[in-house]
Design a protein around this motif. Sequence first.
Motif, PDB file in Angstrom:
ATOM      1  N   PRO A  15      35.467  60.733  32.715  1.00 28.81           N
ATOM      2  CA  PRO A  15      35.300  59.895  33.513  1.00 28.81           C
ATOM      3  C   PRO A  15      34.130  58.594  33.151  1.00 28.81           C
ATOM      4  O   PRO A  15      34.549  57.567  33.285  1.00 28.81           O
ATOM      5  CB  PRO A  15      35.216  60.190  34.904  1.00 28.81           C
ATOM      6  N   PHE A  16      33.137  59.163  32.628  1.00 24.27           N
ATOM      7  CA  PHE A  16      32.069  58.015  32.208  1.00 24.27           C
ATOM      8  C   PHE A  16      32.513  57.213  31.040  1.00 24.27           C
ATOM      9  O   PHE A  16      32.212  56.028  30.900  1.00 24.27           O
ATOM     10  CB  PHE A  16      30.919  58.702  31.911  1.00 24.27           C
ATOM     11  N   ILE A  17      33.492  57.521  30.190  1.00 27.11           N
ATOM     12  CA  ILE A  17      33.679  56.777  29.045  1.00 27.11           C
ATOM     13  C   ILE A  17      34.699  55.714  29.834  1.00 27.11           C
ATOM     14  O   ILE A  17      34.914  54.458  29.379  1.00 27.11           O
ATOM     15  CB  ILE A  17      34.868  57.576  27.975  1.00 27.11           C
ATOM     16  N   VAL A  18      35.631  56.342  30.661  1.00 25.33           N
ATOM     17  CA  VAL A  18      36.464  55.146  31.523  1.00 25.33           C
ATOM     18  C   VAL A  18      35.694  54.265  32.225  1.00 25.33           C
ATOM     19  O   VAL A  18      36.181  52.745  32.004  1.00 25.33           O
ATOM     20  CB  VAL A  18      37.536  55.656  32.258  1.00 25.33           C
ATOM     21  N   LEU A  19      34.721  54.429  32.738  1.00 25.87           N
ATOM     22  CA  LEU A  19      33.658  53.706  33.622  1.00 25.87           C
ATOM     23  C   LEU A  19      32.985  52.759  32.534  1.00 25.87           C
ATOM     24  O   LEU A  19      32.920  51.407  32.791  1.00 25.87           O
ATOM     25  CB  LEU A  19      32.735  54.504  34.206  1.00 25.87           C
ATOM     26  N   GLY A  20      32.727  53.290  31.293  1.00 26.69           N
ATOM     27  CA  GLY A  20      32.434  52.246  30.283  1.00 26.69           C
ATOM     28  C   GLY A  20      33.376  51.399  30.115  1.00 26.69           C
ATOM     29  O   GLY A  20      32.947  50.101  29.652  1.00 26.69           O
ATOM     30  N   TRP A  21      34.507  51.747  29.699  1.00 28.25           N
ATOM     31  CA  TRP A  21      35.631  50.645  29.355  1.00 28.25           C
ATOM     32  C   TRP A  21      35.610  49.613  30.604  1.00 28.25           C
ATOM     33  O   TRP A  21      35.661  48.304  30.068  1.00 28.25           O
ATOM     34  CB  TRP A  21      36.839  51.573  29.224  1.00 28.25           C
ATOM     35  N   ILE A  22      35.708  50.115  31.695  1.00 31.43           N
ATOM     36  CA  ILE A  22      35.610  48.821  32.801  1.00 31.43           C
ATOM     37  C   ILE A  22      34.427  48.062  32.782  1.00 31.43           C
ATOM     38  O   ILE A  22      34.745  46.791  33.037  1.00 31.43           O
ATOM     39  CB  ILE A  22      35.744  49.955  34.196  1.00 31.43           C
ATOM     40  N   ILE A  23      33.141  48.651  32.526  1.00 27.51           N
ATOM     41  CA  ILE A  23      32.015  47.830  32.611  1.00 27.51           C
ATOM     42  C   ILE A  23      32.082  46.646  31.233  1.00 27.51           C
ATOM     43  O   ILE A  23      31.920  45.764  31.264  1.00 27.51           O
ATOM     44  CB  ILE A  23      31.032  48.760  32.455  1.00 27.51           C
ATOM     45  N   ILE A  24      32.357  47.376  30.053  1.00 28.23           N
ATOM     46  CA  ILE A  24      32.360  46.504  28.991  1.00 28.23           C
ATOM     47  C   ILE A  24      33.493  45.448  29.010  1.00 28.23           C
ATOM     48  O   ILE A  24      33.566  44.382  28.614  1.00 28.23           O
ATOM     49  CB  ILE A  24      32.796  47.282  27.557  1.00 28.23           C
ATOM     50  N   GLY A  25      34.754  45.910  29.593  1.00 30.01           N
ATOM     51  CA  GLY A  25      35.788  44.859  29.917  1.00 30.01           C
ATOM     52  C   GLY A  25      35.597  43.661  30.874  1.00 30.01           C
ATOM     53  O   GLY A  25      35.720  42.651  30.640  1.00 30.01           O
ATOM     54  N   ALA A  26      34.774  44.180  31.704  1.00 30.56           N
ATOM     55  CA  ALA A  26      34.437  43.065  32.861  1.00 30.56           C
ATOM     56  C   ALA A  26      33.474  42.072  32.263  1.00 30.56           C
ATOM     57  O   ALA A  26      33.462  40.851  32.141  1.00 30.56           O
ATOM     58  CB  ALA A  26      33.847  43.691  33.882  1.00 30.56           C
ATOM     59  N   ILE A  27      32.479  42.568  31.553  1.00 31.25           N
ATOM     60  CA  ILE A  27      31.345  41.934  30.699  1.00 31.25           C
ATOM     61  C   ILE A  27      32.024  40.933  29.610  1.00 31.25           C
ATOM     62  O   ILE A  27      31.946  39.609  29.406  1.00 31.25           O
ATOM     63  CB  ILE A  27      30.218  42.679  30.145  1.00 31.25           C
ATOM     64  N   ALA A  28      33.059  41.519  28.904  1.00 34.47           N
ATOM     65  CA  ALA A  28      33.587  40.721  27.696  1.00 34.47           C
ATOM     66  C   ALA A  28      34.241  39.638  28.195  1.00 34.47           C
ATOM     67  O   ALA A  28      34.360  38.613  27.779  1.00 34.47           O
ATOM     68  CB  ALA A  28      34.345  41.666  26.887  1.00 34.47           C
ATOM     69  N   GLY A  29      35.417  39.870  29.419  1.00 37.29           N
ATOM     70  CA  GLY A  29      36.179  39.017  30.097  1.00 37.29           C
ATOM     71  C   GLY A  29      35.298  37.779  30.417  1.00 37.29           C
ATOM     72  O   GLY A  29      35.533  36.494  30.488  1.00 37.29           O
ATOM     73  N   ARG A  41      37.038  32.419  37.565  1.00 37.41           N
ATOM     74  CA  ARG A  41      38.065  33.019  38.253  1.00 37.41           C
ATOM     75  C   ARG A  41      37.542  34.060  38.753  1.00 37.41           C
ATOM     76  O   ARG A  41      36.487  34.563  39.005  1.00 37.41           O
ATOM     77  CB  ARG A  41      39.205  33.512  37.217  1.00 37.41           C
ATOM     78  N   SER A  42      38.714  35.001  39.477  1.00 41.28           N
ATOM     79  CA  SER A  42      38.406  36.132  39.929  1.00 41.28           C
ATOM     80  C   SER A  42      37.646  37.159  38.861  1.00 41.28           C
ATOM     81  O   SER A  42      37.953  36.947  37.965  1.00 41.28           O
ATOM     82  CB  SER A  42      39.480  36.889  40.782  1.00 41.28           C
ATOM     83  N   GLY A  43      36.871  37.962  39.616  1.00 44.77           N
ATOM     84  CA  GLY A  43      36.302  39.316  38.600  1.00 44.77           C
ATOM     85  C   GLY A  43      37.456  40.010  37.838  1.00 44.77           C
ATOM     86  O   GLY A  43      37.439  40.649  36.847  1.00 44.77           O
ATOM     87  N   CYS A  44      38.677  40.062  38.805  1.00 49.93           N
ATOM     88  CA  CYS A  44      39.683  40.992  38.354  1.00 49.93           C
ATOM     89  C   CYS A  44      40.314  40.402  37.073  1.00 49.93           C
ATOM     90  O   CYS A  44      40.601  41.258  36.164  1.00 49.93           O
ATOM     91  CB  CYS A  44      40.664  41.209  39.544  1.00 49.93           C
ATOM     92  N   LEU A  45      40.651  39.169  37.007  1.00 50.11           N
ATOM     93  CA  LEU A  45      40.908  38.400  35.853  1.00 50.11           C
ATOM     94  C   LEU A  45      40.213  38.602  34.886  1.00 50.11           C
ATOM     95  O   LEU A  45      40.527  38.854  33.742  1.00 50.11           O
ATOM     96  CB  LEU A  45      41.321  36.954  36.094  1.00 50.11           C
ATOM     97  N   GLY A  86      38.114  39.076  21.339  1.00 49.81           N
ATOM     98  CA  GLY A  86      39.784  39.254  21.458  1.00 49.81           C
ATOM     99  C   GLY A  86      39.923  38.708  22.978  1.00 49.81           C
ATOM    100  O   GLY A  86      41.035  38.045  23.085  1.00 49.81           O
ATOM    101  N   ALA A  87      39.227  38.678  24.042  1.00 42.43           N
ATOM    102  CA  ALA A  87      39.165  37.980  24.911  1.00 42.43           C
ATOM    103  C   ALA A  87      39.267  36.459  25.044  1.00 42.43           C
ATOM    104  O   ALA A  87      40.278  35.569  25.486  1.00 42.43           O
ATOM    105  CB  ALA A  87      38.510  38.422  26.305  1.00 42.43           C
ATOM    106  N   ALA A  88      38.623  36.030  24.002  1.00 39.71           N
ATOM    107  CA  ALA A  88      38.701  34.553  23.615  1.00 39.71           C
ATOM    108  C   ALA A  88      39.745  34.027  23.029  1.00 39.71           C
ATOM    109  O   ALA A  88      40.402  32.857  23.327  1.00 39.71           O
ATOM    110  CB  ALA A  88      37.091  34.129  22.897  1.00 39.71           C
ATOM    111  N   VAL A  89      40.331  35.011  22.117  1.00 42.99           N
ATOM    112  CA  VAL A  89      41.618  34.662  21.595  1.00 42.99           C
ATOM    113  C   VAL A  89      42.699  34.591  22.600  1.00 42.99           C
ATOM    114  O   VAL A  89      43.491  33.613  22.336  1.00 42.99           O
ATOM    115  CB  VAL A  89      41.973  35.787  20.477  1.00 42.99           C
ATOM    116  N   LEU A  90      42.684  35.561  23.487  1.00 44.41           N
ATOM    117  CA  LEU A  90      43.745  35.427  24.560  1.00 44.41           C
ATOM    118  C   LEU A  90      43.595  34.084  25.447  1.00 44.41           C
ATOM    119  O   LEU A  90      44.673  33.635  25.773  1.00 44.41           O
ATOM    120  CB  LEU A  90      43.633  36.614  25.389  1.00 44.41           C
ATOM    121  N   ILE A  91      42.427  33.625  25.739  1.00 42.67           N
ATOM    122  CA  ILE A  91      42.250  32.419  26.543  1.00 42.67           C
ATOM    123  C   ILE A  91      42.517  31.340  25.607  1.00 42.67           C
ATOM    124  O   ILE A  91      43.387  30.520  26.304  1.00 42.67           O
ATOM    125  CB  ILE A  91      40.617  32.330  26.992  1.00 42.67           C
TER     126      ILE A  91
END
Length: 105
Positions: A15-29, A41-45, A86-91
Amino acid sequence: MELIADMIEWIVTAPFIVLGWIIIGAIAGDLARRFMGRPDRSGCLDFVLGIAGAIIGGFLASIIGVNTPDGGIALVIVNLIIATIGAAVLIFIGSLFTGRGRART
């Protein structure tokens, strides 16, 4: 079906690896949104952009042949950079389709 069951089992056992993905994903976005000059925008986006950006960035890094460290903080930093790119490419791709780029003069 077996793949999904394996993924669920792995998430439950790590579960801590998944938590790490969530944190890194939010920061990267969030970083990618700020870098691209997009409005808040919303944090979810941001989270979705970060996770999708990590997938896109990881794919691009594997094509280019970027070597990642074996672990530790260096791996976290490299993953954050790859996910942000990767997120910048998507934007950028999204702005091409919507016609809404940076503020125009």
